[in-house]
Design an enzyme around this catalytic site. Sequence first.
Site, PDB file in Angstrom:
ATOM      1  N   ASP A  44      47.700  27.498 -34.723  1.00  0.00           N
ATOM      2  CA  ASP A  44      46.622  28.093 -33.265  1.00  0.00           C
ATOM      3  C   ASP A  44      46.715  29.264 -32.251  1.00  0.00           C
ATOM      4  O   ASP A  44      45.928  29.668 -31.693  1.00  0.00           O
ATOM      5  CB  ASP A  44      45.986  26.793 -33.189  1.00  0.00           C
TER       6      ASP A  44
ATOM      7  N   GLN B 120      50.331  27.022 -39.453  1.00  0.00           N
ATOM      8  CA  GLN B 120      51.125  26.625 -38.038  1.00  0.00           C
ATOM      9  C   GLN B 120      51.612  27.574 -37.082  1.00  0.00           C
ATOM     10  O   GLN B 120      51.796  28.965 -37.304  1.00  0.00           O
ATOM     11  CB  GLN B 120      51.968  25.882 -38.569  1.00  0.00           C
TER      12      GLN B 120
ATOM     13  N   GLY C 249      43.810  25.067 -40.041  1.00  0.00           N
ATOM     14  CA  GLY C 249      42.118  26.070 -39.506  1.00  0.00           C
ATOM     15  C   GLY C 249      42.935  27.540 -38.985  1.00  0.00           C
ATOM     16  O   GLY C 249      43.500  27.496 -38.231  1.00  0.00           O
ATOM     17  N   HIS C 250      42.258  28.438 -40.327  1.00  0.00           N
ATOM     18  CA  HIS C 250      40.989  29.568 -39.473  1.00  0.00           C
ATOM     19  C   HIS C 250      40.707  29.987 -39.069  1.00  0.00           C
ATOM     20  O   HIS C 250      39.746  29.862 -40.771  1.00  0.00           O
ATOM     21  CB  HIS C 250      42.589  30.632 -40.711  1.00  0.00           C
TER      22      HIS C 250
ATOM     23  N   LYS D 245      46.754  33.698 -35.844  1.00  0.00           N
ATOM     24  CA  LYS D 245      46.669  34.220 -37.097  1.00  0.00           C
ATOM     25  C   LYS D 245      46.086  35.036 -38.438  1.00  0.00           C
ATOM     26  O   LYS D 245      45.827  36.185 -38.053  1.00  0.00           O
ATOM     27  CB  LYS D 245      48.040  33.793 -37.737  1.00  0.00           C
TER      28      LYS D 245
HETATM   29  P1  IMP Z   1      50.970  17.722 -40.886  1.00  0.00           P
HETATM   30  O1  IMP Z   1      50.978  19.241 -40.352  1.00  0.00           O
HETATM   31  O2  IMP Z   1      49.409  16.901 -40.463  1.00  0.00           O
HETATM   32  O3  IMP Z   1      52.529  17.049 -40.870  1.00  0.00           O
HETATM   33  O4  IMP Z   1      51.132  17.725 -39.175  1.00  0.00           O
HETATM   34  C1  IMP Z   1      52.788  17.609 -38.276  1.00  0.00           C
HETATM   35  C2  IMP Z   1      52.365  18.167 -37.168  1.00  0.00           C
HETATM   36  O5  IMP Z   1      51.896  19.677 -37.241  1.00  0.00           O
HETATM   37  C3  IMP Z   1      51.463  17.794 -35.898  1.00  0.00           C
HETATM   38  O6  IMP Z   1      51.828  18.378 -34.799  1.00  0.00           O
HETATM   39  C4  IMP Z   1      50.522  18.711 -36.229  1.00  0.00           C
HETATM   40  O7  IMP Z   1      48.837  18.274 -34.745  1.00  0.00           O
HETATM   41  C5  IMP Z   1      50.626  20.068 -36.532  1.00  0.00           C
HETATM   42  N1  IMP Z   1      49.762  21.683 -37.191  1.00  0.00           N
HETATM   43  C6  IMP Z   1      49.258  20.906 -38.068  1.00  0.00           C
HETATM   44  N2  IMP Z   1      48.789  22.159 -38.510  1.00  0.00           N
HETATM   45  C7  IMP Z   1      48.653  22.607 -37.406  1.00  0.00           C
HETATM   46  C8  IMP Z   1      47.431  23.642 -37.108  1.00  0.00           C
HETATM   47  O8  IMP Z   1      47.431  24.495 -38.016  1.00  0.00           O
HETATM   48  N3  IMP Z   1      47.046  23.903 -36.092  1.00  0.00           N
HETATM   49  C9  IMP Z   1      48.131  23.848 -35.185  1.00  0.00           C
HETATM   50  N4  IMP Z   1      49.299  22.354 -35.197  1.00  0.00           N
HETATM   51  C10 IMP Z   1      49.125  21.688 -36.212  1.00  0.00           C
END
Ligand code: IMP
Length: 427
Positions: free
Chosen positions: A13, A222, A40-41, A16
């Site tokens: 977040d 991420q 999310g972008h 990017k």
């Molecule tokens: P997962 O990717 O759904 O398996 O989640 C694993 C961890 O990554 C969790 O703490 C999510 O909140 C975090 N996470 C996954 N995608 C994002 C993102 O796009 N932004 C911020 N945190 C993310």
Amino acid sequence: MSGVIVVGSQWGDEGKGKIVDFFAEHADAVVRYQGGNNAGHTIWHGDTKFELSALPSGIVTKGQLAILGNGVVINPEALLAEIKEVESQGVTVENLIISNRAHVIMPYHIALDKASETASNNRIGTTKKGIGPAYTDKISRVGIRVADLIDPEIFGKLLKEYLPFKNAQLTKLYGEEALDYNEIYDKYVEYGRQLAPYVTDTSYLLGQQMKENKRVVFEGAQGVMLDVDHGTYPFVTSSNPTAGGVMNGAGVGPKQIQDVVGVIKAYTSRVGSGPFPTELFNDTADHIREIGHEYGVVTKRPRRIGWLDAVALRHAVQVSGLTKLAINSLDVLSGLKEVKIATSYTYKGEAIHHFPASDTWFQGLDVNFETLPGWDEDITDVTKFDELPINAQNYLNRISELLEVDLLSFAVGPKPEQTHLLRPVWE
Ligand code: IMP
């Protein structure tokens, strides 16, 4: 060398999408190399706001390839829904290209992600999009790839083989309902039929592009601290957002990369569980969360907020080899009397300058901050570095100095025209 990697350098977040967009404007291809629709972008194109999670940011820019590389996990239903959504906003997606080697997120991955998070009282705090279970199956060699999805015979055979194991897990381990073979088969064969025109060998295609010295942007999802190898394990995502993820996730070589741009928010945010040494639990956190609209794009969860952490960022510089910094959301800090940067930690009386690997360390960790004077001015209309209040300039310079990486840009708001470059993007 015609590739640039844009990586999130904190816990995701960082904004990017808009930095990718800067490079994309003069690029021939934008490639996502890991993650799935957990990311999310938010990007702006003119006055139109796009909230993408399955599509690459480049999709809205005409005349360039928007590629989902082999390292991405694809939820076909979400992807098709997003295609429809952007089409309704006037974007055509004939530039979309999907790797035949990317893995497919199946309904049992989503069901298992939800069930395991529920059973463990949200241990990781995942997005419950099936990301972890899909990557688990990839590594366990029981995944279904896009190449399999678009061939009904192969798809049916694999689904028949794997589904009983998944249903056993769902029903016997978690007490959930079993999923129906025919229902999944019919739906997914149809998804495969709709996605087939976009599918190809993307690594081969990228090789061709790069041979012709075309400009390619690799778009990380991420952030470094959520990387399965280098992040705050186990509170991470199941892929490699770091620059290294590009080599595997897009199928290119390191010598094809000219720059690695680390995107940073001027403070820190995190969603989900796990260590966050500079986290704030006071009015400053609430202030930043509200001004910065710090709620997840995908899950809408309020984000955890903290000061900038130069220890974590130095780790990001190291593990991704950052060559430039893009610092976003500087405007959110306006109005604070002082701003802080964590410069080292103390553990059992000893100063440590690197980010600890073990979760247990964070229990007894003290964070050492450097405090800088804040600024009051509304900076959202500032267009040049030297028009910023001197304290804001000093803050940016100090970050660059602590990380020993030059600044590429700073942003004073979410719109593209509020991001300002200190040097050309494609040097
Ligand atoms: P997962 O990717 O759904 O398996 O989640 C694993 C961890 O990554 C969790 O703490 C999510 O909140 C975090 N996470 C996954 N995608 C994002 C993102 O796009 N932004 C911020 N945190 C993310």
